[in-house]
Every structure is written in C-alpha cells, then in structure tokens.
Design an enzyme around this catalytic site. Structure first.
Site, PDB file in Angstrom:
ATOM      1  N   HIS A   1       0.877  -1.328   0.075  1.00 14.18           N
ATOM      2  CA  HIS A   1      -0.063  -0.059  -0.044  1.00 14.18           C
ATOM      3  C   HIS A   1       0.837   1.377  -0.034  1.00 14.18           C
ATOM      4  CE1 HIS A   1      -3.792  -2.289   0.527  1.00 14.18           C
ATOM      5  NE2 HIS A   1      -3.042  -3.050   1.243  1.00 14.18           N
TER       6      HIS A   1
ATOM      7  N   ARG B   1     -10.915  -0.965 -16.213  1.00 13.50           N
ATOM      8  CA  ARG B   1     -10.625  -2.515 -15.630  1.00 13.50           C
ATOM      9  C   ARG B   1     -12.199  -2.803 -14.717  1.00 13.50           C
ATOM     10  NH1 ARG B   1      -5.515  -0.322 -14.440  1.00 13.50           N
ATOM     11  NH2 ARG B   1      -4.108  -1.244 -15.841  1.00 13.50           N
TER      12      ARG B   1
ATOM     13  N   GLU C   1      -3.467 -11.174 -25.897  1.00 11.22           N
ATOM     14  CA  GLU C   1      -2.580 -11.273 -24.837  1.00 11.22           C
ATOM     15  C   GLU C   1      -2.240 -12.904 -24.668  1.00 11.22           C
ATOM     16  OE1 GLU C   1      -4.690 -10.225 -21.102  1.00 11.22           O
ATOM     17  OE2 GLU C   1      -6.404 -10.797 -22.157  1.00 11.22           O
TER      18      GLU C   1
ATOM     19  N   ASN D   1       1.542  -7.497 -20.730  1.00 15.72           N
ATOM     20  CA  ASN D   1       1.855  -8.094 -19.655  1.00 15.72           C
ATOM     21  C   ASN D   1       1.716  -9.719 -19.687  1.00 15.72           C
ATOM     22  OD1 ASN D   1       2.162  -5.669 -18.608  1.00 15.72           O
ATOM     23  ND2 ASN D   1       0.604  -5.467 -17.314  1.00 15.72           N
ATOM     24  N   ASP D   2       0.466 -10.157 -20.215  1.00 15.07           N
ATOM     25  CA  ASP D   2       0.212 -11.463 -20.132  1.00 15.07           C
ATOM     26  C   ASP D   2       0.812 -12.109 -21.609  1.00 15.07           C
ATOM     27  OD1 ASP D   2      -1.051 -12.364 -17.932  1.00 15.07           O
ATOM     28  OD2 ASP D   2      -3.087 -11.669 -18.709  1.00 15.07           O
TER      29      ASP D   2
ATOM     30  N   CYS E   1      -2.125  -1.750 -24.405  1.00 12.59           N
ATOM     31  CA  CYS E   1      -2.635  -1.496 -23.011  1.00 12.59           C
ATOM     32  C   CYS E   1      -1.963  -1.853 -21.892  1.00 12.59           C
ATOM     33  CB  CYS E   1      -4.107  -1.449 -22.776  1.00 12.59           C
ATOM     34  SG  CYS E   1      -4.636  -3.059 -22.660  1.00 12.59           S
TER      35      CYS E   1
END
Length: 568
Positions: free
Chosen positions: A188, A305, A459, A482-483, A530
C-alpha cells in the site's frame, strides 16, 4: 554518510529531513478468563466498531486517492466479518479461555504468516492487511486512540512498513517520500506513493533511527538508492556529502523543469508521416481515476478495468450498480472513447463469492472470458449495463483472454441477444423512460446499441497466430503485453525469482506485436497496446514505426510518452 539500496517503487528524487515513523504497535498479553461469554461479547462489540471506522476511512480515501485505492478498506470490512476470521477468534476464546485481545492477535498473526509464505508478490503484500485488521480490533479492545498521522514539517518517512490505515491518515501535504524496510512493489505504501507522485523505495535494509535524530536524507526513487547524512557523519565526510547533495539537487531541478515542459504539451495531437494519428489513452480502475486521465491530457480511456466493481463488492454487483458506474465514466469523458473491459478475474484476482476452486496454475486456468462464457448470467448482466450506458457517451466493449475464433463468435451471439432484449424493453417503455436514455425512438436506440464497437485483448500467442481471422470478427485489438510476455516466454510474471527471465523486450514479444498490428490493418481495424509496455519510452518510437494506433497507460505516464513522440 550512509548509503542503502532497495527496490524503486515510485520514481523521483526527494531531499529533506527525515523522520522515523513508529506504528505504535500495541503489546498484547495472554490472560486466562473464565467468563467466555463476556469475552465473546467484547470481541463482537469491538469488531462492529472496527467495521464502522473502516467505513469512515473508505470515505476519506475515496476523496484522497480514488475508489480503486480506497477499496482496500471495504475489503478489510469483509475480512473482519468473514467467518474464517471470526470463527478463529471465537474458537481461541472458547477453547483456551483467554482474553479477546489475545485471540484476535493470534488470529491476525496466523493469517498474516500464511500470506507472507505465499510466492505471489501481490498475495504476500496482503500480510500487512491482516496485521492492520487485527491491530485495529486489539486497539479498540484496549481502549487506545488511533494514530492521527500528524507531521510537524514536510519530511521523508522512514518506516518498517505502513498499513493502509496509516498511509491514508498521514498528512499527504507533508510527505515528501517513503522509505520502508519491508513491503513490496504491490504494498500500500508503494501504491500510495505512485498515486501521490512522490518518490519511494521499499525493501531497504536501513537501521532504525531515533525519532528525534537530525539529519538529511536523499531518496532516489529512480534507482532505488537512499543516502543519509547525520550530524555525526558530517564530521568525517562533509565534502563527499556536499558533492552528492549538489548532484542530486541538479537532478531534482532537471526533473522539475521536465515536468513543466510536459505541461506545455497538453492539447497537442500526435501524427505520423502519413497523417494518421496515434492516440495516448489512460488505463483506469474506476470512475474516480478519470480526473487524473483528463488532467494528464488522455485522448480517451483505453482500458477501464471493470473487475474492480466486483473486487470491492461483497456480492455480485447488480446491473443498476454497474450501469451507474459506466454511465458516469462515459459522461465524464465527454465524447472521448471509453473502452471497458469485461470482468477479468481469476489468476491473481480472486473473489470469494465467485466460489472458484483452487487451481495449481491459475494463470492458465479458469479466468476472464472463460468464466463469462460458462456463467452466462453474470456476463449478460454486465453486457446489459454496458449497452445501456452506451446511450450516454462514447463507449466500446473489450473482451479479455481470447484464444479461439469460436469464443469471439459466441460472444457476438450473446451480445446480439442482449441488444435485442434491450430494444424490446425500450419499445415497451414509457415516454418518460425513453427520455431518460437521451434517445427518442426505437430505431435510434437500435442504431446506438449496434454501433458500440466490440474489441478483444490480444494477450495470448494463440490470439496472435489467429489475429488475421480474428480481425475480421471485431472492431479493434488491444494488446495486453503483460500477459502476452508471460505466456510467450513461459515465465510467471508474479514470481520474483524469475524477474531476470521476464523480458518484455524479448524479440519474440516484439515480433508478435508487429504481426498483430499488420494483420489488424489488413482487415481495416485498429490496434492499441494497454499493457505496461505502452509507457516504456524506450519502445515508443518502435511502436510508432510499427503502426500501433493507440497506447494506453497509467495517467501519470501520458505526458512523458507524448514528449518522446513530439520532442525527440
């Protein structure tokens, strides 16, 4: 002078006095108590008070850091009320005849240790959540006041770690940087630092300093270095420190000048040599992030998202709840396109009420579109909300984790059925209800719904290899790098032991991006990126040359990428 190195969690340079932050951790004694019912009642009352406090923190957090970051306090409320936590506390009180404070503390420690032992960095970071939850109830049971978060002067915070409650209570106007001994890039503290736009370095092996100790600290959030000069150090290496200080003051001045230059780029479009425009859009997790997108000159929202609506809810969000969020998003963007991705849960995003079975390899398991196509009622509810919101602005729908042509064809069939249901309902609606949609007749409504662009996330290597066929079925592609990197290289992107093997610049990944763009253009549709790679300025010119039509990234990265395209 002392130098320490950790993990850079938020970029930038800070030079200031520092303060050692103390969480004021409460000591808990184990006391035998024969009045079990009394201790159970004390626990229940403290738990209820803690839930109320968390609700107040959520309201404060929404105003300061937005709905997505504030959702942690709603999650804390759910965890406190979860039967696993409550049953553990009650069992310890009953079986050991001990005080409620001890039972809560033991439960918190056990659950925190469980998260800490996990390999996944995101889940490991949740250990701090369990400590925060238990600590809150213990504090209430002991009748202690909560830390106010007051700081005398602007300074750099040094701490073991900071809980969500502590970070939100801090006077943000006086926090210049964070340095933590524990924590991770998903903690956090790190998330808050990035939201606030201040430097942060985590995992720093730095000794504890006396809270009253005077000195100066340099935090290099770009490289992960922390330098401290105390009065005692100054007697031996004053000249060396002054040289370092001068260097960092110059770097800080350059950073500030760069930020001012970036502001001058607002409103300037980006064109290729052939006259086509490249758009720079924002990735967001909720409506509250739209202000940041607009502030940073986003051409639109390239990725909304939607799973965050599910993650922050104790049960499946209703059609009306989703409709309200999507409607507000498109209205706030005022004509700029908002691409909303249908729910992408599973893998690293687990939601209790979905009752997903444990999987040994969730990244390759039951997630995203696979859930939607096997639990169609959930999918149809979301699609109804999305299509209804499309009457109020420029909305597009995007579907994640596509691997086959049949998936896209089935999605289109369901979408067509949903549109037809809405049109039938619209036809039967009263004039007042039709007024509420801003449209005036059934034919206009039909054209509006049918005109909503449908796109897919590329992806997986399968989607890349089928991109020529898939492009004929949809209106746009968005590459999730990313994926795509993870699946192409067979590297778990959550595994810290594999960091040096996870290479988003790998030739195979870049070749797949180029192939996807070329095949989309053959079919006359556009392609965006993205994933995190969209904000990687070392590849910005390469993406421009490839013909990528849109780059979507965190709002704070937009102007830096624009500078790369317009000024270099």
């Amino acid at each position: 002078m002392k130098q320490y190195t950790g993990r850079p969690a938020s970029s930038g340079i800070a030079i200031s006095a520092f303060t050692e932050w103390s969480s004021g951790q409460l000591s808990v004694e184990k006391k035998q108590n024969q009045n079990v019912d009394q201790e159970l009642a004390r626990y229940e009352a403290a738990k209820d008070e803690a839930v109320t406090e968390l609700g107040e923190l959520y309201t404060k957090a929404v105003q300061e850091v937005g709905e997505e970051k504030a959702a942690v306090f709603e999650v804390h409320q759910m965890l406190l009320m979860d039967t696993a936590f409550t049953c553990s506390v009650q069992s310890i009180i009953r079986e050991q005849s001990v005080n409620a404070e001890y039972a809560v503390d033991q439960t918190g420690q056990e659950l925190a240790a469980m998260f800490e032992a996990m390999d996944d960095e995101y889940m490991k970071a949740r250990s701090a959540d369990m400590k925060d939850i238990a600590g809150r109830v213990v504090r209430i049971l002991q009748g202690s006041a909560e830390c106010s978060g007051t700081l005398e002067e602007p300074c750099i915070i040094i701490a073991d770690d900071l809980s969500p409650s502590e970070t939100i209570r801090l006077d943000k106007s006086k926090v210049l940087a964070f340095v933590t001994r524990q924590g991770s890039l998903q903690s956090h503290t790190a998330i808050l630092a990035r939201t606030m736009g201040i430097p942060a370095v985590v995992g720093v092996p730095i000794p504890k300093y006396a809270s009253h100790q005077s000195g100066t600290c340099i935090v290099d959030g770009n490289q992960g270095n922390v330098y401290i000069e105390t009065a005692e150090d100054a007697r031996t290496d004053g000249k060396e420190w002054q040289n370092l200080l001068n260097q960092y003051q110059e770097k800080q001045a350059v950073d500030q000048k760069q930020k001012q230059l970036l502001q001058q780029l607002k409103g300037k479009p980006i064109y290729r040599k052939d006259g086509s425009q490249m758009k720079l859009c924002a990735n967001i997790g909720g409506v509250s992030d739209i202000d940041a997108a607009l502030l940073n000159d986003a051409d639109g929202v390239g990725l909304f998202r939607s799973e965050f609506l599910y993650l922050k809810s104790a049960d499946y969000p209703t059609e009306e709840e989703q409709f309200a969020a999507y409607k507000e998003a498109v209205e706030k963007m005022d004509g700029r396109q908002v691409i909303i991705r249908t729910l992408d849960i599973g893998a690293d995003k687990q939601i209790d009420y979905f009752n997903l079975e444990h999987e040994d390899n969730p990244a390759l398991g039951y997630r995203a579109i696979r859930i939607c196509l096997t639990r169609e009622e959930i999918f149809r509810t979301q699609l109804r909300a999305l299509y209804r919101a499309s009457a109020f602005g420029n909305l597009a729908i995007m579907f994640p984790m596509i691997t086959a042509l049949w998936e896209v064809k089935r999605i289109k069939e369901i979408a067509a059925e949903v549109r037809e249901e809405l049109i039938i309902g619209y036809t039967a609606a009263t004039n007042q209800e039709k007024e509420d949609t801003t449209l005036r007749n059934t034919e206009t409504y039909r054209k509006t719904l049918e005109g909503v662009p449908l796109g897919i996330m590329v992806e997986t290597p399968a989607a890349v290899m089928l991109s020529e066929e898939l492009a004929k079925e949809v209106d746009f592609f968005s590459i999730g790098t990313n994926d795509l990197t993870q699946y192409t290289l067979a590297v778990d992107r959550q595994n810290r032991n594999l960091e040096k093997f996870y290479d988003a610049h790998h030739p195979a990944v870049l070749q797949m991006i180029r192939m996807t763009v070329e095949n989309s253009h053959k079919a006359g549709i556009w392609t965006g990126i993205c994933g995190e790679l969209a904000a990687d300025v070392s590849l910005t010119q390469t993406f421009m040359e490839m013909g990528v039509d849109e780059l979507s990234m965190s709002p704070s990265s937009i102007l830096k990428v624009k500078h790369e395209l317009l000024c270099k």
